[in-house]
Design an enzyme around this catalytic site. Structure first.
Site, PDB file in Angstrom:
ATOM      1  CG  LEU A 123      18.462  63.123  39.294  1.00  0.00           C
ATOM      2  CD1 LEU A 123      17.638  62.013  39.933  1.00  0.00           C
ATOM      3  CD2 LEU A 123      18.136  64.463  39.935  1.00  0.00           C
ATOM      4  CG  ASP A 124      25.101  65.504  41.480  1.00  0.00           C
ATOM      5  OD1 ASP A 124      25.302  65.875  40.309  1.00  0.00           O
ATOM      6  OD2 ASP A 124      25.116  66.264  42.462  1.00  0.00           O
ATOM      7  NE  ARG A 125      29.507  57.875  40.963  1.00  0.00           N
ATOM      8  CZ  ARG A 125      29.921  57.318  42.108  1.00  0.00           C
ATOM      9  NH1 ARG A 125      29.350  56.214  42.561  1.00  0.00           N
ATOM     10  NH2 ARG A 125      30.890  57.878  42.798  1.00  0.00           N
ATOM     11  CB  THR A 127      21.135  62.523  43.539  1.00  0.00           C
ATOM     12  OG1 THR A 127      22.092  63.370  44.167  1.00  0.00           O
ATOM     13  CG2 THR A 127      19.738  63.045  43.817  1.00  0.00           C
TER      14      THR A 127
END
Length: 203
Positions: A123-125, A127
């Protein structure tokens, strides 16, 4: 231990060219004892010889992260499932090294900073959400293949506020993809409810 190409060169020159450390920094680190050669005092003019050991002690400050706890949802011999809070990267990157999901879990949950722990989905930072982490390389290979083969599906939920037009940006993308025939065998579902606190889901 010094590299062969450093032999016969001054400490200051090596640190400047190899590590981009300024002369002022090298002088200050030497004077304060943060920079040592063979565990003893040194200066920028000291020549390096075969077998010399350079010790450089410094503090790395990482950006602050959310105080929201990391929740371990399930754990077995080969897999750890955790909820990642927003603002925390999945793995070490850039300025975030110890302040990352894998490193915190290895230190706090597994109590072994050298343990194998690899995100299967990332997951993106910024998110938050569930992250599957393999505890063995074999588990990583098997589970990541399931994601690649689409035998496992990912679900993203976003809670939104506001009034939205009948055709959202996501729906337009789906319509365009359908018209172009870009879906192939990949199943795509999209449904949205609109209004305050609405919930949108992409599968």
């Amino acid at each position: 231990n010094i590299k062969e190409r450093w032999r016969g060169r001054s400490l200051g020159a090596v640190l400047s060219e190899e590590f981009n450390l300024s002369a002022a920094y090298v002088a200050d680190a030497s004077a304060s004892g943060r920079l040592l050669v063979n565990r003893g005092p040194c200066s920028a003019d000291d020549l390096l010889h075969n077998g010399d050991l350079i010790t450089h002690t410094y503090v790395v400050e990482e950006p602050p992260i959310s105080p929201e706890p990391i929740l371990a949802l399930a754990e077995g011999a080969h897999l750890l499932v955790a909820h990642k809070p927003a603002g925390l990267p999945c793995h070490p990157q850039g300025k975030y090294q110890r302040a990352s999901l894998t490193e915190i879990l290895k230190s706090v949950r597994l109590r072994d900073v050298a343990a194998y722990l690899h995100p299967i989905n990332r997951l993106d930072r910024q998110t938050s959400g569930v992250v599957l982490l393999a505890k063995t390389r074999k588990a990583y290979m098997l589970l990541s293949k399931e994601l690649t083969d689409l035998s496992t599906r990912k679900l993203y939920l976003a809670r939104v506020r506001g009034t939205f037009p009948p055709l959202t940006a996501s729906a337009r993308l789906v319509s365009e993809a359908e018209a172009a025939g870009d879906f192939d065998t990949v199943e795509k579902e999209l449904y949205s409810t609109f209004g305050d606190g609405g919930l949108a889901r992409d599968v």
